[in-house]
Every structure is written in structure tokens, then in C-alpha cells.
Scaffold this motif. Structure first.
Motif, PDB file in Angstrom:
ATOM      1  N   ASP A  97       0.828  -1.209   0.000  1.00  0.00           N
ATOM      2  CA  ASP A  97       0.000   0.000   0.000  1.00  0.00           C
ATOM      3  C   ASP A  97       0.863   1.260   0.000  1.00  0.00           C
ATOM      4  OD1 ASP A  97      -2.311  -1.442  -0.059  1.00  0.00           O
ATOM      5  OD2 ASP A  97      -2.728  -1.279   2.096  1.00  0.00           O
ATOM      6  N   ALA A  98       1.966   1.225   0.755  1.00  0.00           N
ATOM      7  CA  ALA A  98       2.860   2.385   0.801  1.00  0.00           C
ATOM      8  C   ALA A  98       3.507   2.624  -0.557  1.00  0.00           C
ATOM      9  CB  ALA A  98       3.931   2.177   1.870  1.00  0.00           C
ATOM     10  N   VAL A  99       3.896   1.538  -1.226  1.00  0.00           N
ATOM     11  CA  VAL A  99       4.490   1.646  -2.562  1.00  0.00           C
ATOM     12  C   VAL A  99       3.471   2.213  -3.541  1.00  0.00           C
ATOM     13  CG1 VAL A  99       5.407   0.318  -4.507  1.00  0.00           C
ATOM     14  CG2 VAL A  99       6.164  -0.197  -2.177  1.00  0.00           C
ATOM     15  N   ASP A 100       2.255   1.697  -3.486  1.00  0.00           N
ATOM     16  CA  ASP A 100       1.191   2.148  -4.383  1.00  0.00           C
ATOM     17  C   ASP A 100       0.858   3.619  -4.146  1.00  0.00           C
ATOM     18  OD1 ASP A 100      -0.800   2.170  -6.257  1.00  0.00           O
ATOM     19  OD2 ASP A 100      -2.218   0.965  -5.106  1.00  0.00           O
ATOM     20  N   ARG A 101       0.766   4.004  -2.879  1.00  0.00           N
ATOM     21  CA  ARG A 101       0.417   5.388  -2.548  1.00  0.00           C
ATOM     22  C   ARG A 101       1.496   6.351  -3.035  1.00  0.00           C
ATOM     23  NH1 ARG A 101       0.184   8.229   3.452  1.00  0.00           N
ATOM     24  NH2 ARG A 101      -0.652  10.240   2.761  1.00  0.00           N
ATOM     25  N   PHE A 102       2.760   5.980  -2.848  1.00  0.00           N
ATOM     26  CA  PHE A 102       3.835   6.871  -3.279  1.00  0.00           C
ATOM     27  C   PHE A 102       3.811   7.064  -4.789  1.00  0.00           C
ATOM     28  CE2 PHE A 102       8.129   7.415  -5.012  1.00  0.00           C
ATOM     29  CZ  PHE A 102       8.454   8.642  -4.444  1.00  0.00           C
ATOM     30  N   LEU A 103       3.655   5.971  -5.543  1.00  0.00           N
ATOM     31  CA  LEU A 103       3.640   6.088  -6.998  1.00  0.00           C
ATOM     32  C   LEU A 103       2.449   6.913  -7.459  1.00  0.00           C
ATOM     33  CD1 LEU A 103       4.959   5.364  -9.668  1.00  0.00           C
ATOM     34  CD2 LEU A 103       3.564   3.293  -9.734  1.00  0.00           C
ATOM     35  N   THR A 104       1.302   6.724  -6.818  1.00  0.00           N
ATOM     36  CA  THR A 104       0.109   7.495  -7.173  1.00  0.00           C
ATOM     37  C   THR A 104       0.349   8.988  -6.966  1.00  0.00           C
ATOM     38  OG1 THR A 104      -1.353   5.651  -6.598  1.00  0.00           O
ATOM     39  CG2 THR A 104      -2.333   7.848  -6.673  1.00  0.00           C
ATOM     40  N   ASP A 105       0.986   9.342  -5.855  1.00  0.00           N
ATOM     41  CA  ASP A 105       1.292  10.753  -5.588  1.00  0.00           C
ATOM     42  C   ASP A 105       2.389  11.269  -6.520  1.00  0.00           C
ATOM     43  OD1 ASP A 105      -0.583  10.786  -3.582  1.00  0.00           O
ATOM     44  OD2 ASP A 105       0.862  10.445  -1.971  1.00  0.00           O
ATOM     45  N   LEU A 106       3.384  10.428  -6.773  1.00  0.00           N
ATOM     46  CA  LEU A 106       4.506  10.838  -7.617  1.00  0.00           C
ATOM     47  C   LEU A 106       4.049  11.189  -9.023  1.00  0.00           C
ATOM     48  CD1 LEU A 106       7.638  11.115  -7.845  1.00  0.00           C
ATOM     49  CD2 LEU A 106       7.660   8.733  -8.632  1.00  0.00           C
ATOM     50  N   GLU A 107       3.009  10.515  -9.488  1.00  0.00           N
ATOM     51  CA  GLU A 107       2.522  10.759 -10.842  1.00  0.00           C
ATOM     52  C   GLU A 107       2.167  12.226 -11.070  1.00  0.00           C
ATOM     53  OE1 GLU A 107      -0.656   8.006 -10.841  1.00  0.00           O
ATOM     54  OE2 GLU A 107       0.599   6.266 -11.313  1.00  0.00           O
ATOM     55  N   HIS A 108       1.812  12.940 -10.004  1.00  0.00           N
ATOM     56  CA  HIS A 108       1.418  14.348 -10.140  1.00  0.00           C
ATOM     57  C   HIS A 108       2.622  15.270 -10.343  1.00  0.00           C
ATOM     58  CE1 HIS A 108      -2.753  13.522  -9.066  1.00  0.00           C
ATOM     59  NE2 HIS A 108      -2.308  12.776  -8.073  1.00  0.00           N
ATOM     60  N   VAL A 109       3.805  14.829  -9.929  1.00  0.00           N
ATOM     61  CA  VAL A 109       4.967  15.733  -9.944  1.00  0.00           C
ATOM     62  C   VAL A 109       6.205  15.097 -10.567  1.00  0.00           C
ATOM     63  CG1 VAL A 109       4.180  17.043  -7.933  1.00  0.00           C
ATOM     64  CG2 VAL A 109       5.608  15.008  -7.596  1.00  0.00           C
ATOM     65  N   VAL A 110       6.057  13.937 -11.205  1.00  0.00           N
ATOM     66  CA  VAL A 110       7.242  13.209 -11.666  1.00  0.00           C
ATOM     67  C   VAL A 110       8.030  13.998 -12.705  1.00  0.00           C
ATOM     68  CG1 VAL A 110       6.051  11.930 -13.508  1.00  0.00           C
ATOM     69  CG2 VAL A 110       8.066  10.929 -12.372  1.00  0.00           C
ATOM     70  N   ASP A 111       7.342  14.815 -13.521  1.00  0.00           N
ATOM     71  CA  ASP A 111       8.069  15.626 -14.491  1.00  0.00           C
ATOM     72  C   ASP A 111       8.875  16.720 -13.794  1.00  0.00           C
ATOM     73  OD1 ASP A 111       5.655  16.724 -13.705  1.00  0.00           O
ATOM     74  OD2 ASP A 111       5.298  17.765 -15.602  1.00  0.00           O
ATOM     75  N   GLU A 112       8.364  17.239 -12.678  1.00  0.00           N
ATOM     76  CA  GLU A 112       9.109  18.242 -11.915  1.00  0.00           C
ATOM     77  C   GLU A 112      10.305  17.607 -11.202  1.00  0.00           C
ATOM     78  OE1 GLU A 112       6.632  21.206  -9.731  1.00  0.00           O
ATOM     79  OE2 GLU A 112       4.963  19.959 -10.426  1.00  0.00           O
ATOM     80  N   VAL A 113      10.149  16.370 -10.759  1.00  0.00           N
ATOM     81  CA  VAL A 113      11.276  15.643 -10.170  1.00  0.00           C
ATOM     82  C   VAL A 113      12.377  15.482 -11.215  1.00  0.00           C
ATOM     83  CG1 VAL A 113      12.009  13.449  -9.165  1.00  0.00           C
ATOM     84  CG2 VAL A 113       9.801  14.439  -8.519  1.00  0.00           C
ATOM     85  N   PHE A 114      11.979  15.132 -12.425  1.00  0.00           N
ATOM     86  CA  PHE A 114      12.933  15.029 -13.534  1.00  0.00           C
ATOM     87  C   PHE A 114      13.659  16.358 -13.740  1.00  0.00           C
ATOM     88  CE2 PHE A 114      13.391  15.803 -18.189  1.00  0.00           C
ATOM     89  CZ  PHE A 114      14.439  14.935 -18.443  1.00  0.00           C
ATOM     90  N   ASP A 115      12.920  17.467 -13.702  1.00  0.00           N
ATOM     91  CA  ASP A 115      13.536  18.785 -13.894  1.00  0.00           C
ATOM     92  C   ASP A 115      14.582  19.073 -12.815  1.00  0.00           C
ATOM     93  OD1 ASP A 115      11.937  19.209 -16.103  1.00  0.00           O
ATOM     94  OD2 ASP A 115      10.443  20.403 -15.032  1.00  0.00           O
ATOM     95  N   HIS A 116      14.298  18.690 -11.571  1.00  0.00           N
ATOM     96  CA  HIS A 116      15.260  18.899 -10.484  1.00  0.00           C
ATOM     97  C   HIS A 116      16.552  18.124 -10.753  1.00  0.00           C
ATOM     98  CE1 HIS A 116      13.444  21.231  -7.141  1.00  0.00           C
ATOM     99  NE2 HIS A 116      12.300  20.879  -7.699  1.00  0.00           N
ATOM    100  N   LEU A 117      16.422  16.901 -11.244  1.00  0.00           N
ATOM    101  CA  LEU A 117      17.609  16.092 -11.518  1.00  0.00           C
ATOM    102  C   LEU A 117      18.379  16.630 -12.719  1.00  0.00           C
ATOM    103  CD1 LEU A 117      16.111  12.549 -10.843  1.00  0.00           C
ATOM    104  CD2 LEU A 117      17.719  13.825  -9.404  1.00  0.00           C
TER     105      LEU A 117
END
Length: 330
Positions: A97-117
């Protein structure tokens, strides 16, 4: 991390063998604390807190993708391995459930995470003055109803999936990307990804194949002080010009004092193969075939693969190894 935890599961000597693995090397120079700044990872209004923090969850996913482990269940299963969850910074293994919840939340900002990297890669000098743009295929699971029948003009075949437009530079460094419905993306996508790339840093050259032989793309880059080099596509007109590259015609519209020799254009365009190598490197990180159903989950996997490619490049550069390598040698 408590010593009692180590002694309960394995001997301390056994645990420290993990120091020599690629997983710890992958995170040795990586800063993911910026993830805590995203509102999507804040505690719920009900007061429910997270069992695990975003940086350690992100490290868990990066570890799994590096080892070709994809999907909620396989990732959760992999993170039950004691050496893995310890090396990713967890104080206990995360639940499914923790893995699923994190991925679900990450989907909203994953492109911004990419930009930070991308910014972290830029600060390390991993970008150069030649950018290349290209689109690649993203194969989907047969059961993914959001995916569509797409045509790949490179292989001259149809496939079930999506696409991704990528701008890369340096040694297989992706710096801008957009997830698309198919490999053949519209001109608006090329313009958006190009603008995103120039927002990172301004190159001298921007290279693309004949699919980027459009006036708007060329004129935008020239106005920004960047020289676009894409083969002239005579099929775009009934009265073809006697040129090899569109820039030969457009440069006169912007400056009468600048001349570009054919040999210079040919030599520069030959560097475009770098983006094809970047595409292959990112596919090795999980972009090539999604293991999730639905467009949103597929997009998240694509950007996680792009993030992993940047992390591997940063790690190799910091360790004095070739940043273009797709593996970490320990």
C-alpha cells in the motif's frame, strides 16, 4: 537505522557487504530532499502521516528500475529484501500500500522531479552546446486500454503503446521530455520540449531529423540565438528549394552576414546520433516497455526511467567513471 535492526536480521558484517553494491553507489551523490517540498507528499488533512518519507521511497523505485523490477507488486516484493530496504534508507520494509500510494502521488509531480535532476546534472557540467531532439516508441502492455495502435516510421511497423519526445545532450543526458500518445508527435510537442530544453541552458546547435523541418521551429530557435540543423524535407512543398538543410534558407531571413558551409552542417548533423544513443540508454532504464496499465501510470514509469538515466550519469561522473555508461561499476 538502529544496530538492533541489523542484528535482528543479519550480522553487521553481512550488512556491510551491501556497501559494495550498485544500489548504495547509486545514492552516494544523489540529493532527493527536494521531494519533501512538494505539497502532494504532505500529510493528509485527516492527519494521516506517511509510513516512509518520499526520498527513501524514490530511492526504492530507482533501485528497482535499475535492476529491471517494475510494477507495484514486484517493487513491493523487492523492497522486502533486507539488504535492499536498508541500503535505500528505510528503517523497515514498505508495504504494498505504501508503494502504491507513493507512486500514485509521484505521478502528479514526476516531471518536476525530472527537472530537479536535470538541474543537478547541469550544475555538474554534464551538458554541452549541442542539443538533439527525437521521438521514440514506448511499448505498452496488451491489456492497457489507454494505449493505441501507433506507427514507427523507423522500423516501418505498428505497435501498441505511446511515445516520448526527448531532447538530449552530452553523454546520453536527457534534459527535456514529453510523454505523447504516439511516437509521431505533433509540432506543438516539439515546440514545448524545445522551449523546456532552452530553459535549462542555451546551446549553440539544436539537431533534429526531417520531421523537424518546420518554419516555426527553425524561426523560434534562430530568434533565441540557436542554430537549428534538420534535413530539408522537399515533400513539404510543391516547389522544392535546392538546399540540404532548412537552415540554409532560413538563415538569410535572420541575418545577411552569417554563412554556414555545407561541410559544417554535415559534420554537425552527424552528432544527432547522440539522441538515438540516449533513447537506447533510457530504454535500458525502463522506458522501452511499460509495465503499468493506463496512461497516467505509463507516463510515471517513463519519467522514472528518465530520472534513473540522470542518476546513473551523475553517479558515474562523481565516481570518475564515464557518465555515458548505463551501468555503475563497483
Amino acid at each position: 537505522m538502529h544496530s538492533a535492526t541489523l542484528q535482528e536480521n543479519h550480522s553487521i558484517d553481512s550488512f556491510f557487504n551491501v556497501v559494495e553494491t550498485a544500489t548504495l553507489a547509486l545514492f552516494e551523490y544523489l540529493s532527493l530532499e527536494f521531494l519533501d517540498e512538494f505539497d502532494v507528499f504532505a500529510p493528509a488533512e485527516t492527519g494521516r502521516t506517511r509510513e516512509h518519507q518520499p526520498p527513501e521511497m524514490m530511492r526504492g523505485f530507482l533501485h528497482c528500475y535499475y535492476h529491471d523490477v517494475y510494477g507495484i507488486r514486484p517493487v513491493a516484493r523487492e523492497l522486502q529484501n533486507t539488504f535492499v530496504w536498508l541500503s535505500c534508507g528505510f528503517d523497515r520494509p514498505p508495504s504494498r500500500d505504501a508503494v502504491d500510494r507513493f507512486l500514485t502521488d509521484l505521478e502528479h509531480v514526476v516531471d518536476e522531479v525530472f527537472d530537479h535532476l536535470v538541474e543537478q546534472a547541469a550544475r555538474r557540467g554534464l551538458l554541452d552546446l549541442t542539443y538533439s531532439i527525437d521521438s521514440t516508441d514506448v511499448r505498452a502492455m496488451p491489456a492497457d486500454q489507454d494505449a493505441s495502435k501507433c506507427y514507427d516510421p523507423t522500423t516501418e511497423e505498428y505497435y501498441h503503446g505511446y511515445g516520448c519526445t526527448i531532447v538530449s545532450t552530452g553523454q546520453k543526458i536527457p534534459i527535456a521530455a514529453e510523454f505523447t500518445e504516439s511516437k509521431q508527435a505533433p509540432e506543438e510537442t516539439a515546440m514545448r520540449v524545445t522551449r523546456d530544453a532552452l530553459a535549462v541552458a542555451q546551446p549553440i546547435w539544436m539537431l533534429g531529423d526531417s520531421a523537424y523541418d518546420t518554419l516555426d521551429w527553425h524561426d523560434y530557435l534562430l530568434a533565441a540565438g540557436v542554430v537549428p540543423v534538420a534535413p530539408y524535407n522537399a515533400r513539404n512543398t510543391d516547389d522544392p528549394l535546392d538546399i540540404e538543410y532548412r537552415i540554409e534558407d532560413r538563415i538569410t531571413e535572420h541575418s545577411a552576414d552569417i554563412q554556414l558551409h555545407q561541410s559544417t552542417l554535415d559534420e554537425t548533423y552527424n552528432r544527432r546520433t547522440g539522441v538515438e544513443r540516449t533513447n537506447e540508454a533510457v530504454k535500458n532504464c525502463g522506458l522501452g516497455r511499460t509495465h503499468a496499465r493506463g496512461r497516467v501510470h505509463a507516463r510515471a514509469q517513463v519519467f522514472l526511467a528518465l530520472c534513473l538515466r540522470l542518476v546513473v550519469a551523475i553517479t558515474n561522473d562523481e565516481r570518475g567513471d564515464n557518465p555515458g555508461s548505463t551501468i555503475i561499476t563497483v
